[in-house]
Design a protein around this motif. Structure first.
Motif, PDB file in Angstrom:
ATOM      1  N   PHE A   4      13.863  41.800-119.336  1.00  0.00           N
ATOM      2  CA  PHE A   4      13.911  42.133-120.808  1.00  0.00           C
ATOM      3  C   PHE A   4      14.495  43.449-121.174  1.00  0.00           C
ATOM      4  N   GLY A   5      14.912  44.259-120.114  1.00  0.00           N
ATOM      5  CA  GLY A   5      15.512  45.536-120.319  1.00  0.00           C
ATOM      6  C   GLY A   5      17.091  45.308-120.314  1.00  0.00           C
ATOM      7  N   ASP A   6      17.574  44.091-120.156  1.00  0.00           N
ATOM      8  CA  ASP A   6      18.949  43.912-120.365  1.00  0.00           C
ATOM      9  C   ASP A   6      19.305  43.867-121.837  1.00  0.00           C
ATOM     10  N   PRO A   7      20.114  44.459-122.170  1.00  0.00           N
ATOM     11  CA  PRO A   7      20.744  44.887-123.635  1.00  0.00           C
ATOM     12  C   PRO A   7      21.124  43.388-124.080  1.00  0.00           C
ATOM     13  N   ARG A   8      21.490  42.459-123.464  1.00  0.00           N
ATOM     14  CA  ARG A   8      21.980  41.037-124.005  1.00  0.00           C
ATOM     15  C   ARG A   8      20.685  40.645-124.600  1.00  0.00           C
ATOM     16  N   TRP A   9      19.426  40.869-124.232  1.00  0.00           N
ATOM     17  CA  TRP A   9      18.160  40.253-124.948  1.00  0.00           C
ATOM     18  C   TRP A   9      17.942  40.811-126.115  1.00  0.00           C
ATOM     19  N   LEU A 181      21.098  28.149-134.415  1.00  0.00           N
ATOM     20  CA  LEU A 181      20.696  28.769-133.057  1.00  0.00           C
ATOM     21  C   LEU A 181      21.857  28.213-132.046  1.00  0.00           C
ATOM     22  N   GLY A 182      22.807  27.126-132.715  1.00  0.00           N
ATOM     23  CA  GLY A 182      23.727  26.828-131.746  1.00  0.00           C
ATOM     24  C   GLY A 182      24.519  28.085-131.471  1.00  0.00           C
ATOM     25  N   ASN A 183      24.702  29.098-132.409  1.00  0.00           N
ATOM     26  CA  ASN A 183      25.552  30.258-132.117  1.00  0.00           C
ATOM     27  C   ASN A 183      25.356  30.828-130.914  1.00  0.00           C
ATOM     28  N   TYR A 184      24.031  31.112-130.441  1.00  0.00           N
ATOM     29  CA  TYR A 184      23.890  31.430-129.200  1.00  0.00           C
ATOM     30  C   TYR A 184      24.493  30.619-128.166  1.00  0.00           C
ATOM     31  N   ASN A 193      27.615  34.069-120.888  1.00  0.00           N
ATOM     32  CA  ASN A 193      26.476  35.247-121.149  1.00  0.00           C
ATOM     33  C   ASN A 193      25.107  34.184-121.154  1.00  0.00           C
ATOM     34  N   TRP A 194      24.546  33.846-120.120  1.00  0.00           N
ATOM     35  CA  TRP A 194      23.729  32.868-119.942  1.00  0.00           C
ATOM     36  C   TRP A 194      22.394  33.248-120.657  1.00  0.00           C
ATOM     37  N   VAL A 195      21.957  34.570-120.724  1.00  0.00           N
ATOM     38  CA  VAL A 195      21.073  34.705-121.281  1.00  0.00           C
ATOM     39  C   VAL A 195      20.963  34.406-122.792  1.00  0.00           C
ATOM     40  N   LEU A 196      22.128  34.497-123.639  1.00  0.00           N
ATOM     41  CA  LEU A 196      22.475  33.911-124.839  1.00  0.00           C
ATOM     42  C   LEU A 196      21.988  32.150-124.866  1.00  0.00           C
ATOM     43  N   VAL A 197      22.875  31.489-123.843  1.00  0.00           N
ATOM     44  CA  VAL A 197      22.505  30.264-123.800  1.00  0.00           C
ATOM     45  C   VAL A 197      21.133  29.803-123.681  1.00  0.00           C
ATOM     46  N   ALA A 492      39.686  43.144-121.097  1.00  0.00           N
ATOM     47  CA  ALA A 492      38.738  43.065-121.987  1.00  0.00           C
ATOM     48  C   ALA A 492      38.152  41.533-121.924  1.00  0.00           C
ATOM     49  N   ASN A 493      38.939  40.533-121.741  1.00  0.00           N
ATOM     50  CA  ASN A 493      38.604  39.178-121.532  1.00  0.00           C
ATOM     51  C   ASN A 493      37.718  39.201-120.246  1.00  0.00           C
ATOM     52  N   LEU A 494      38.244  39.750-119.205  1.00  0.00           N
ATOM     53  CA  LEU A 494      37.393  39.944-117.855  1.00  0.00           C
ATOM     54  C   LEU A 494      36.090  40.333-117.851  1.00  0.00           C
ATOM     55  N   GLN A 495      35.886  41.586-118.689  1.00  0.00           N
ATOM     56  CA  GLN A 495      34.704  42.098-119.127  1.00  0.00           C
ATOM     57  C   GLN A 495      33.819  41.146-119.816  1.00  0.00           C
ATOM     58  N   ALA A 496      34.363  40.504-120.667  1.00  0.00           N
ATOM     59  CA  ALA A 496      33.672  39.755-121.527  1.00  0.00           C
ATOM     60  C   ALA A 496      33.191  38.415-120.855  1.00  0.00           C
ATOM     61  N   GLY A 497      34.026  37.971-120.103  1.00  0.00           N
ATOM     62  CA  GLY A 497      33.597  36.738-118.940  1.00  0.00           C
ATOM     63  C   GLY A 497      32.711  37.113-117.949  1.00  0.00           C
ATOM     64  N   SER A 498      32.412  38.464-117.818  1.00  0.00           N
ATOM     65  CA  SER A 498      31.527  38.727-116.662  1.00  0.00           C
ATOM     66  C   SER A 498      30.123  38.816-117.187  1.00  0.00           C
ATOM     67  N   GLY A 499      29.886  38.634-118.425  1.00  0.00           N
ATOM     68  CA  GLY A 499      28.504  38.545-118.880  1.00  0.00           C
ATOM     69  C   GLY A 499      28.251  39.752-120.069  1.00  0.00           C
ATOM     70  N   LYS A 500      29.142  40.735-120.340  1.00  0.00           N
ATOM     71  CA  LYS A 500      29.223  41.965-121.070  1.00  0.00           C
ATOM     72  C   LYS A 500      29.238  41.185-122.716  1.00  0.00           C
ATOM     73  N   THR A 501      28.236  41.634-123.595  1.00  0.00           N
ATOM     74  CA  THR A 501      28.647  41.165-124.998  1.00  0.00           C
ATOM     75  C   THR A 501      29.759  41.673-125.575  1.00  0.00           C
ATOM     76  N   PRO A 502      30.349  40.800-126.398  1.00  0.00           N
ATOM     77  CA  PRO A 502      31.707  40.977-127.128  1.00  0.00           C
ATOM     78  C   PRO A 502      31.372  42.185-127.861  1.00  0.00           C
ATOM     79  N   ASP A 503      30.434  42.647-128.347  1.00  0.00           N
ATOM     80  CA  ASP A 503      30.319  44.027-129.059  1.00  0.00           C
ATOM     81  C   ASP A 503      30.660  45.241-128.185  1.00  0.00           C
ATOM     82  N   VAL A 504      29.938  45.246-126.830  1.00  0.00           N
ATOM     83  CA  VAL A 504      30.102  46.338-126.079  1.00  0.00           C
ATOM     84  C   VAL A 504      31.707  46.151-125.663  1.00  0.00           C
ATOM     85  N   VAL A 505      32.138  45.096-125.288  1.00  0.00           N
ATOM     86  CA  VAL A 505      33.603  44.998-124.703  1.00  0.00           C
ATOM     87  C   VAL A 505      34.594  45.607-125.690  1.00  0.00           C
TER      88      VAL A 505
END
Length: 515
Positions: A4-9, A181-184, A193-197, A492-505
């Motif tokens: 739960f220290g993962d910033p995606r949470w 909630l489908g936005n997640y 980003n499987w955390v969001l799913v 940027a697409n590669l980073q976003a597809g690796s699980g980083k959030t769109p905001d961070v990317v």
């Protein structure tokens, strides 16, 4: 780093009040409308076999339509009605988001309520009805004082089923512009980003279970004639609704809405536009996960204020230009078409994201395939995969016509999964995207298109008619024009597809491309 220290949470939790409030709002409205229609219809038609059969048959047919398709069908219908209303009465309405979602979900809510209400009323002991008539009750008094109280536990069971169905199906309303909630789930699937799913699925399930258990408490109270249980269930439901709606209703409404389609790059670009607006002191939010056929109409009608589209997509799919044209001709046609709708083409970002046929580099080199023309001779023994819309787009028709392509099998799949599929040999060729970083990750090669069958796809920034003269909006977004190169976008697409959030990317992307 703990789980739960993962910033995606943290990102998921930050969006929860908005997504949950919107989800409860649309579910509550749909369930209320469904009950308001279904309960009277069940009472009126239950003694008429033909009407009852027709009603249950209609509700049953509706139930067989996939949820996403039913939601999507309401959008063009309401869009046409809104245009008709505007031309006839001078008053239009938004066909985007809440209204089509409520109508479709209300239809979904009908069948369990209809069936259980009819079953419950028909199950009342005839001797009790005769006794009611014997003491001089009117049909209305018999219904309200004898039949409905006795049938209420069965009716409540139907309402419980409807509530769970509506809450679950509401997660599919994201592509037509309704926040839920489908936005997640949609964002998580597109960016892997499987955390969001997981978060979206868990939140929807907890909400459905909570509502179901509170309705069960009311049902038990009615069956046992326990006012305490019934009251506790009602108070619990009211508290749940107030608790979920209050944060979203108390929040301030953003001035600008940035739209995004349903793939990774769009989530990154929408976040980038939002950040540039906020950096200029403007309040902005994103409406992501919109279908390709929805997002342009949403911009034209002012439901969103800005988004990034692609010149070839608009030219071929939105405005139906046939055949093949050079880049200059495409842009010239596009400016004229957009001007007719009052949409402003602010400029291009500096890169193109074109469709392209892609295959493993090693295999292409071994078989001497450098271009689509080389591929055409081998196509009848190969399998090609594309995204959900590629094989119905005019670009695919152009490719087949220009090169005589005829693959043995055509498969559709989630865009991000196509690259792994072709790299592993599951399919032979994919219709990929030239700005996708996964091409480099999997050592794939883009086949040349010597006959220029695929149109240019410059990423262009569009503004709604209502924002055409908005100097602040233009000033905030203009620094992006011409700054985003293809290499930066691929990374940027590669980073976003690796699980980083769109905001961070998108923040990293801006640091790389800013003037």
């Amino acid at each position: 780093m703990s789980l739960f220290g993962d910033p995606r949470w943290s990102e998921a939790l930050a969006n929860l009040p908005n997504y949950l409030g919107a989800h409860v709002r649309v579910s509550l409205a749909a369930l209320t409308l469904g009950l308001a229609i279904s309960l009277p219809l069940a009472m009126v038609t239950r003694r008429n076999a033909i009407l009852r059969g027709a009603l249950l048959g209609f509700a049953g047919v509706v139930q067989t339509i996939p949820g996403l398709a039913l939601l999507a069908l309401f959008y063009p219908l309401l869009l046409a009605l809104a245009a008709l209303s505007l031309s006839a009465f001078g008053v239009g309405f938004s066909a985007f988001g809440f209204l089509p979602a409520v109508l479709a979900l209300a239809l979904y809510a009908m069948l369990p309520v209809l069936r259980n209400t009819i079953t419950g009323l028909d199950g009342v002991d005839p001797a009790l009805l005769e006794a009611a008539q014997g003491v001089g009750m009117t049909p209305r008094q018999t219904l309200t004082m004898v039949e409905l109280p006795l049938a209420l536990p069965v009716i409540m069971a139907g309402i419980r089923t409807s509530a769970v169905w509506v809450i679950g199906t509401a997660t599919l309303s994201t592509p037509i512009g309704q926040t839920s909630l489908g936005n997640y789930i949609f964002a998580g699937l597109q960016t892997q980003n499987w955390v969001l799913v997981l978060f979206g699925c868990a939140a929807a399930a907890v909400l459905a279970l909570a509502v179901d258990q509170l309705l069960a408490l009311i049902e038990t109270g009615l069956r046992l004639r326990s006012r305490v249980r019934t009251a506790l269930g009602g108070v619990g439901l009211a508290a749940l609704v107030i608790a979920t709606l209050a944060p979203s209703l108390a929040g301030t409404r953003s001035t600008y809405v940035v739209g995004a389609k349903t793939f990774t790059e769009q989530y990154v670009l929408a976040a980038l536009l939002q950040q540039r607006l906020e950096a200029a002191g403007l309040s902005a939010t994103t409406r992501a996960g919109l279908g390709s056929s929805v997002i342009y109409d949403a911009l034209k009608s002012g439901d969103i204020d800005a988004y990034v589209d692609y010149s070839g997509t608009l030219w071929a799919n939105q405005f139906k230009h046939p055949g093949i044209a050079a880049r200059e001709q495409v842009l010239a046609d596009l400016k004229q078409d957009l001007a007719k709708d009052g949409v402003t083409l602010l400029g291009d970002l500096g890169f193109a994201n074109a469709y392209a046929l892609v295959m493993p580099r090693a295999r292409a080199e071994a078989q001497g395939i450098r271009s689509i023309a080389n591929l055409a001779a081998r196509a009848p023994t190969l399998t090609i995969a594309g995204d959900y819309e590629f094989f119905s787009r005019p670009e695919w028709a152009n490719l087949r016509k220009a090169y005589g392509l005829a693959f043995e099998t055509e498969r559709q799949m989630q865009p991000d999964f196509m690259y792994a599929a072709v790299a592993s040999g599951e399919v032979d060729v994919i219709a990929g995207y030239t700005s996708d970083g996964l091409i480099a990750r999997y050592d794939l090669v883009v086949l040349d298109d010597p006959r220029a069958a695929i149109p240019p796809y410059d990423a262009v920034l569009l503004l709604s008619p209502q924002r055409a003269g908005d100097a602040k909006l233009r000033a905030a977004l203009t620094p992006l024009l011409g700054r985003v190169g293809i290499d930066a976008m691929r990374e940027a697409n590669l980073q976003a597809g690796s699980g980083k959030t769109p905001d961070v990317v998108s923040r990293a992307l801006w640091e790389k491309v800013k003037p």
